[in-house]
Design a protein around this motif. Structure first.
Motif, short mmCIF file in Angstrom:
data_model
loop_
_atom_site.label_atom_id
_atom_site.label_comp_id
_atom_site.label_asym_id
_atom_site.label_seq_id
_atom_site.Cartn_x
_atom_site.Cartn_y
_atom_site.Cartn_z
N ALA A 219 -86.11 32.89 -68.70
CA ALA A 219 -85.78 34.11 -67.98
C ALA A 219 -85.57 35.26 -68.96
N PRO B 41 -83.79 38.31 -70.84
CA PRO B 41 -82.39 38.48 -71.22
C PRO B 41 -81.69 39.49 -70.32
N ASP B 42 -80.37 39.41 -70.30
CA ASP B 42 -79.59 40.34 -69.50
C ASP B 42 -79.81 41.76 -69.99
N PRO B 43 -79.72 42.72 -69.09
CA PRO B 43 -79.87 44.11 -69.53
C PRO B 43 -78.70 44.50 -70.44
N LEU C 287 -75.47 46.24 -72.01
CA LEU C 287 -74.26 46.77 -71.36
C LEU C 287 -74.22 48.29 -71.51
#
Length: 131
Positions: free
Chosen positions: A32, A34-36, A38
């Motif tokens: 998946a 990566p997280d956006p 912060l």
């Protein structure tokens, strides 16, 4: 102790084939995105927090007169012993200009039980409390 042969620990060829087939059937871990990142507001609030500037290294290098805490605590990484002293007592005994790391080392060494006779191994290893 038993006198079983070491081969009893190894799976049989049929069991190894079964394990390999099960591993091949399992889905691979997802890749998946990566997280956006912060938001900048989050990092600003983290860095403005007063606790962000107090690291263990900075705490060790402070003079006793600069420390606002009522009780100073240091523990030994080697023997797990903890020593506490009130800041006012530390200032009275060692002076306001004394560094906390030197005072902590003296406090631990005065009651150290880990003596081997070798300079490199003697004494306690201080771990400074962050809170």
């Amino acid at each position: 102790m038993t006198d079983r042969p070491a081969s009893w620990r190894m799976p049989t060829p049929k069991q190894m084939e079964k394990l390999a087939a099960e591993a091949a059937r399992r889905p691979s871990p997802s890749t998946a995105a990566p997280d956006p990142p912060l938001p900048a507001e989050y990092w600003d609030s983290v860095l403005k927090d007063p606790r962000a500037g107090t690291t263990e290294t900075k705490m060790r290098q402070r003079r006793l007169s600069e420390i606002q805490r009522h009780v100073l605590r240091v523990s030994c990484r080697r023997c797990e012993r903890t020593v506490e002293i009130q800041t006012a007592d530390a200032v009275r005994l060692y002076g306001a200009d004394a560094l906390w790391k030197d005072v902590a080392q003296r406090l631990l060494d005065n009651t150290c039980r880990q003596r081997t006779g070798r300079h490199e191994e003697d004494g306690c290893w201080p771990a400074f409390e962050a809170s």
